[in-house]
Design a protein around this motif. Sequence first.
Motif, short mmCIF file in Angstrom:
data_model
loop_
_atom_site.label_atom_id
_atom_site.label_comp_id
_atom_site.label_asym_id
_atom_site.label_seq_id
_atom_site.Cartn_x
_atom_site.Cartn_y
_atom_site.Cartn_z
N UNK A 799 0.86 -1.18 0.00
CA UNK A 799 0.00 0.00 0.00
C UNK A 799 0.90 1.23 0.00
N UNK A 800 0.82 2.01 -1.07
CA UNK A 800 1.64 3.21 -1.15
C UNK A 800 1.28 4.21 -0.06
N UNK A 801 -0.01 4.50 0.19
CA UNK A 801 -0.33 5.44 1.27
C UNK A 801 0.16 4.97 2.64
N UNK A 802 -0.03 3.68 2.92
CA UNK A 802 0.41 3.17 4.22
C UNK A 802 1.92 3.24 4.36
N UNK A 803 2.65 2.94 3.30
CA UNK A 803 4.11 2.99 3.35
C UNK A 803 4.60 4.43 3.54
N UNK A 804 3.92 5.38 2.88
CA UNK A 804 4.29 6.79 3.04
C UNK A 804 4.04 7.23 4.48
N UNK A 805 2.95 6.77 5.08
CA UNK A 805 2.66 7.13 6.47
C UNK A 805 3.69 6.54 7.42
N UNK A 806 4.13 5.33 7.16
CA UNK A 806 5.19 4.73 7.98
C UNK A 806 6.47 5.56 7.84
N UNK A 807 6.82 5.92 6.61
CA UNK A 807 8.01 6.74 6.39
C UNK A 807 7.88 8.10 7.06
N UNK A 918 0.26 6.19 18.78
CA UNK A 918 -0.72 7.27 18.99
C UNK A 918 -1.00 8.03 17.70
N UNK A 919 0.05 8.62 17.12
CA UNK A 919 -0.18 9.46 15.94
C UNK A 919 -0.61 8.64 14.72
N UNK A 920 0.11 7.56 14.42
CA UNK A 920 -0.20 6.79 13.22
C UNK A 920 -1.62 6.19 13.26
N UNK A 921 -2.06 5.57 14.36
CA UNK A 921 -3.44 5.08 14.37
C UNK A 921 -4.47 6.19 14.13
N UNK A 922 -4.24 7.37 14.71
CA UNK A 922 -5.16 8.48 14.48
C UNK A 922 -5.14 8.89 13.01
N UNK A 923 -3.94 8.95 12.44
CA UNK A 923 -3.82 9.32 11.03
C UNK A 923 -4.51 8.29 10.14
N UNK A 924 -4.32 7.02 10.45
CA UNK A 924 -4.96 5.96 9.67
C UNK A 924 -6.48 6.02 9.80
N UNK A 925 -6.97 6.37 10.99
CA UNK A 925 -8.42 6.44 11.19
C UNK A 925 -9.03 7.58 10.39
N UNK A 926 -8.20 8.56 10.00
CA UNK A 926 -8.71 9.71 9.24
C UNK A 926 -8.52 9.54 7.74
N UNK A 927 -7.35 9.15 7.31
CA UNK A 927 -7.06 9.07 5.87
C UNK A 927 -6.38 7.76 5.50
N UNK A 928 -6.59 6.75 6.29
CA UNK A 928 -5.95 5.47 6.01
C UNK A 928 -6.45 4.85 4.73
N UNK A 929 -5.59 4.06 4.06
CA UNK A 929 -5.99 3.41 2.81
C UNK A 929 -6.98 2.29 3.06
N UNK A 930 -7.64 1.86 1.99
CA UNK A 930 -8.61 0.77 2.10
C UNK A 930 -7.89 -0.53 2.46
#
Length: 1010
Positions: A799-807, A918-930
């Motif tokens: 997942x490109x969006x998920x990988x970018x969020x991890x980075x 904390x931050x990543x789960x919140x970010x995923x809950x808002x704009x996380x990929x399918x």
Amino acid sequence: MKRVVESVSQLTPLDQSPVHEKAKISINNGSKSPDRKESLKHKGKKSALTWLSHSIIGGLEYFFYRYGKSIANRPIIYISVCLLITAVCTIGVYKFQWEERPFKLWIPQNSDFIKVMEWKKENFPDQFRIHIALYEAENVLDRNVVLEMLRVHEAVENATIDGTTWSMTCARLPSITNSLFARRKRSSRQIDEYEGTDYSTVFDRETYCDYLGEMENKCMEHSILEIWGYERDYIESLDNDDIINDLNSYDTSAVFGFPKNFSEHLGEVQRDEYGDIISAKSATQMWITKVNVTAVAAGDFIDDTGTGTEVDTVGFNWEKVLIDTVLDEADRPEGVKLFFMSSSSFGSIAGATIEKDVQFLALGFNLVFVYVQIMLGKFNLLEMRPLLSFFGLMCVGLSIAVSMGICSACGIFYGPVNSILPFLLLGLGVDDMFVIMQAWHNLTEEEKKSTISERIGHTLKHAGVSITVTSLTNFAAFAIGSGTVLPALQSFCIYAAVGIGSIYFFQATFFVAWLSYDQRRLEDRRCGAVWCWKLSDSYTPNECSKRDLCQLFFKNVVAKYLFTVPAKIIVLLVTFGVLGVSCWGLANLQQEFNPIWFIPQSTYLFQFFLKQKHYYPSNGELGYVYFDNVSSLHAELPVLDEYVTKLEESEYVSNVDSWYKEYKKYWINRDAIVPNPNQTEEEFRDSLSEFLFSSSGAKYQVRNFLFSGNTNCTGITPPILASSMEYRHRLVDGTGEQIKAMDEVKAITASMNFSGYVQPWSQAYAGWETDKIIERELYQNMGLAMLIVFLVTLILIASLPASIMVLLCVLMTLIDVGALMHWWGLTIDTVSCVDLVLAVGLCVDYAAHIAHMFMTRQGTRNERAKQAVAAIGPAVLNGGFSTFIAFIFLANSDSHVFITFFKVFFGVCLYGLFHGLVFLPVLLSLIGPAAYKHREFAYSSNKLEKAHMKEEEEGMLQPVVMTSKSTPEVVVSNPSSVECRFELSVEKLLAMRETSLLGANDDYREDSKL
């Protein structure tokens, strides 16, 4: 053929093996089942990235499932193999190399500094070693302080070891006795008519040389005591006023007879209105020893790791006695402090400190063991897991042994920075262990009913991919770092890469094998601490001990409150607020490297350097210019003249102490022309000899020339093999100015086009050359490491969006850590460079686990984020916290390596866990990929099912549908490609749903309406 199943109990149990895909249940209310052919065609449309990821993950899951089952069926074999591999690898330790020489650790081996140093070692070896005592008092010109200096002088004269004394190891200078050149006294406001007189110009050469040959050579010790010639009776007769008057009156050494400025030994000098000295806060006393080059050539030497010099064994051992003698405070008067530095101090202290601080590793292991036991087991006799915890930590020891064995066999040295490797592997190993145990606890109820081998297979199937992602990214980060030009960083990265691969293998094999044993023990109702003790059937663990508080915290607190709107707003505001402040802090992070930092602050050597910098700040760094293979030094004199002038005109050079400058002055005062174009080579060597035996040039004879033979006062010098001159930099502030100063001297030297090998060199260039490249190396290695981490997570998470969020989480963590370094007094140096590259691999773990779990969950973004945090959050927290407690004792370390490691990794754990949990789960809950579109495909390597799907596409299997107006129809496709149709009442379907056979279990899929 049709088969009607009349009750739920008659259903064939669904195969739980990952080799078979779980049954698909489609429910239709009186209508025909959907066209599966079209559905399968739609499933087949995948991007190349998805296909690649599915293939890799499917293959990994298939491998780990089979591997886990094999381990559980034959644990003793896998345990034995692990131990055998370790034993074989440790054979390489016989080639173990411990390296602590600074120039071999912190300086690029292709740098100019190393090249000149190697040349210098072969062609112009250091023959003199300097040892300095620094006295501090309210006024060091007080009689009591002067008498203390005299006491230390006498103690050094009497110091002995194995018959070796100061007089046998000291460097010597000719002493011009008072009968010919008396100690001169002058008024500080009147110039003596004999001041500066060189008596080689007064007498004819033969007379002067005859007398010079009869002079006594005395040991080189320099201090204000030379004013009185170390005469105890005379010094004891002096009062404070006499001492000050003599200091202002005499400018010649009573020991050697040469002119001397005694104020150079004093610090924080106070003067009266006439410029006379009235007091001083510090004074220095210097001893100079000489290396026995004959003993070194014969192989009787010790390699001084601090200076990189080969020192004869006798002289090196006497230096230890010198240190003990000078630092002995038994008879030191009150109010007088002494600080000392010996040439051998740096190497002995730096190495000893690293070895001493390794004791913190044992404390860290013990603390982590207690924590792991608390988190892995329960507080009751049956479910406690102390032995499993021990064997989990034993994997760390095995990986350390394998890493050291393989790397040593390959000839890679082990440096001081490598001492943090056990802490790194401890943190990573415990993290993998917690992920495996979390996967064990997350098994479905159906999976928990299978055999132990099946359960171990399912556990490793789910955990294997996760630890593969993190281990592969960590390995990649360190593999990239091993390409650096900094030897210490390169060595550490190679050791770490091998260690990470080893800990990955041992946790997935050795630990899992013991997990299967421990689970059999538990199911056989045996005590967790003493496996041979079988508990009675009546024993029942209390309910309180069974509770997993960490799991409950994430499930009932974090997952419940973190995803509320107010909490999300607060998290985002705090995250970006801290990021903004950290950007400012990072912008102020300085780049500076100083080898002195490797000296513990509590040692006498570190205290000496602090006082020296405080009392003698005006002296810039000393440098040398070395000349070799010059076709004719005489022919090069005009170029040398221009070279000295250019150096003196440089804004970065305060002084040039060149033999040529004094040689020119010496002969011009005698009405000679220098340089003289009509002078022959032999005539030049004859005039050079006369100069080198004069009081003006004597100091240059041994220090700055290397001849092919012995010199004599009345003859010409032998052919010159090499020569040198000295210069001193101005005080420069900041790394940038230091680099400019070094580069300008190098540029001036290169522009002169000397005929031979001519290179400038300074001990300070060791740090300056490192500073010149370290920032580039840091950002280059970190950039490449982050790129590799991104590519690995992109392939495995698909997942490109998920990988970018991890980075993004990794990048934000590094920014915050960089700011923390600035606020905590750290700089960018070789040690922090190692730690930051290491941090890239570690902080990705916290975010990658969450992102990976988020992609596997179904539902809305909020629901998936909650599930991800609840499922993997405890393992991530336990892994991060256990890493922290592993090195918490390093906060008390006295070593720059360990204290830097603690500070950086405190920030990595703090910010990494915050961004990951904390931050990543919140970010995923808002704009996380399918979520993965076909989860059953993404996590299955079921080749039989794929074949079955292909057969359906080709029309080989045609499902027959029984319709009923009163009851819905359920069509089950089982893994053996047999179509089973059965009718159930709505009541029975609802009952099945309540028992979690349908709908409530994520591992089953409801494809149509109920």
